[in-house]
Write an enzyme that holds these catalytic residues in place. Structure first.
Site, PDB file in Angstrom:
ATOM      1  N   CYS A 114      80.720  -8.837 -26.380  1.00 64.28           N
ATOM      2  CA  CYS A 114      80.115  -9.391 -27.600  1.00 64.28           C
ATOM      3  C   CYS A 114      79.202  -8.397 -28.309  1.00 64.28           C
ATOM      4  CB  CYS A 114      79.336 -10.661 -27.266  1.00 64.28           C
ATOM      5  SG  CYS A 114      80.392 -11.874 -26.474  1.00 64.28           S
ATOM      6  N   HIS A 261      75.712 -12.795 -33.218  1.00 60.05           N
ATOM      7  CA  HIS A 261      77.010 -13.013 -32.580  1.00 60.05           C
ATOM      8  C   HIS A 261      77.244 -14.512 -32.448  1.00 60.05           C
ATOM      9  CE1 HIS A 261      80.260 -13.136 -29.831  1.00 60.05           C
ATOM     10  NE2 HIS A 261      79.523 -13.542 -28.818  1.00 60.05           N
ATOM     11  N   ASN A 291      84.253 -18.231 -30.598  1.00 56.87           N
ATOM     12  CA  ASN A 291      83.668 -16.929 -30.246  1.00 56.87           C
ATOM     13  C   ASN A 291      84.766 -15.873 -30.296  1.00 56.87           C
ATOM     14  OD1 ASN A 291      82.674 -14.667 -28.950  1.00 56.87           O
ATOM     15  ND2 ASN A 291      81.770 -15.767 -27.220  1.00 56.87           N
TER      16      ASN A 291
END
Ligand code: ACO
Length: 334
Positions: A114, A261, A291
């Site tokens: 990430c 994020h 995500n």
């Protein structure tokens, strides 16, 4: 030495195929209510046919080039952030360079989950400021849908992830007051097993076995201690954002836009509260894409530029936390 690097163009690409929480509840024991309440996700995109991270990355990169008014011939560095490379090796950056028709320019991958997009941004910025590149293409791209366990056994992770790509073109800032102000990178490997994908592993012979796909907790799929990750995320996000602001003599009162994020809307809401930011100052699109790991900040940035939330003169902070653990921030004056 170039004084400051700036983002000259943005682009993003997601597959057409929308997978809602209700769609997932047909293949595993989950519900729209559970997923939305815990994560804020309503839907994500999954590729419908064979398509690699660099195929989506190519579309995002071409958009970013066009947005910057440049062509691939103007690019002299490609950095590709991904945890889901098209193939094990060579680097996806090389595959992308070939697809874009790049000449023999340097191209490398950053595999930092990430935080991968900010790590890539920091690497490209350093090379540009050192005079090693004039224009860099930084792409984050992920195909999660082919690597998650789409059964009840894998539901804690499977409902979170989505496919997508985002890209930026970096170059010399037209104005010394504008551009990337600083980047801040961290990693703490002692927490690696809290969120990881062990197989296929070069430390095992053979690297992957049939039984790695079976059992209660197969190593061939990502495994996560969700609550543990959550607790670290809500500490590290505010910390690394404050670090970026303090390094530039600024405070949260100076910040216009935060692009975190997209791992969990609840994490981002907590961070916004801790920093006393208004909801409109925080860019969230996890409800639509889930995500997308190394792509998520680049996709959110692109959307925020296109809808005017990120505009000339705004102070923008990018921040990430994820597997590794790794975390990072970047502060820029747009
Ligand atoms: N649908 C329905 N029930 C589920 C699902 C699902 N998809 N997944 C898990 N459950 C069940 C569990 O089995 C458990 O049941 P039990 O109580 O009978 O044992 C119950 O729901 C609660 O599970 P928890 O894991 O405790 O749920 P939690 O409230 O912690 O939410 C979540 C889980 C959403 C994953 C949360 O912990 C989270 O978001 N963590 C952070 C994730 C993150 O930030 N990851 C980092 C980025 S990813 C990267 O870097 C690659």
């Amino acid at each position: 030495m170039v004084e400051r690097t700036h983002i000259l163009g943005v682009g993003h690409a997601v597959p057409d195929n929308i997978v809602t929480n209700d769609d997932l509840s047909k293949v595993m024991d989950t519900s729209d209510e559970w997923v939305h309440q815990r994560t804020g996700i309503r839907q994500r995109r999954h590729i419908a046919a064979d398509c690699g991270a660099t195929d989506l990355g190519k579309i995002a990169a071409e958009q970013a080039l066009s947005c910057a008014g440049l062509t691939i011939a103007d690019i002299d560095l490609i950095v590709f952030a991904t945890l889901s490379p098209d193939i094990d090796w060579p680097a996806s950056a090389s595959l992308l360079a070939a697809k874009l028709g790049a000449s023999a320019i340097p191209a490398f991958d950053v595999k930092n989950q990430c935080s991968g997009f900010i790590y890539s941004l920091a690497s490209a910025d350093a090379l540009i400021r050192a005079g090693r590149a004039r224009h860099a293409l930084v792409v984050g791209g992920e195909i999660h849908s082919t690597g998650i366990d789409l059964t009840t056994r894998g539901r804690d992770v499977a409902v979170i992830f989505g496919d997508g790509a985002g890209a930026v073109v970096l170059g010399r800032s037209p104005d010394p007051q504008r551009g990337l102000l600083s980047t801040h990178l961290h990693a703490e490997g002692k927490f690696a097993e809290k969120l990881w994908l062990e197989g296929a592993a070069s430390r095992s012979r053979p690297r992957i076995r049939l039984e790695d796909l079976g059992g209660d907790d197969p190593v061939a799929f990502p495994r996560m201690q969700g609550r543990y990750v959550f607790k670290h995320a809500v500490t590290r996000f505010p910390e690394v954002i404050h670090e970026a602001l303090a390094a530039n003599g600024l405070t949260t009162a100076d910040l216009d836009v935060l692009i975190p994020h997209q791992a969990n809307l609840r994490i981002n809401e907590f961070v916004a509260g801790a920093l006393e930011l208004e909801p409109h100052q925080v860019v969230n699109n996890i409800d639509r894409y889930g995500n997308t790991t190394a792509a998520s900040i680049a996709i959110a940035l692109c959307e925020a530029v296109n809808d005017g939330r990120v505009a000339e003169g705004k102070l923008v902070c990018l921040a990430a936390f994820g597997a590794g653990f790794t975390w990072a921030s970047a502060l820029l004056r747009w």
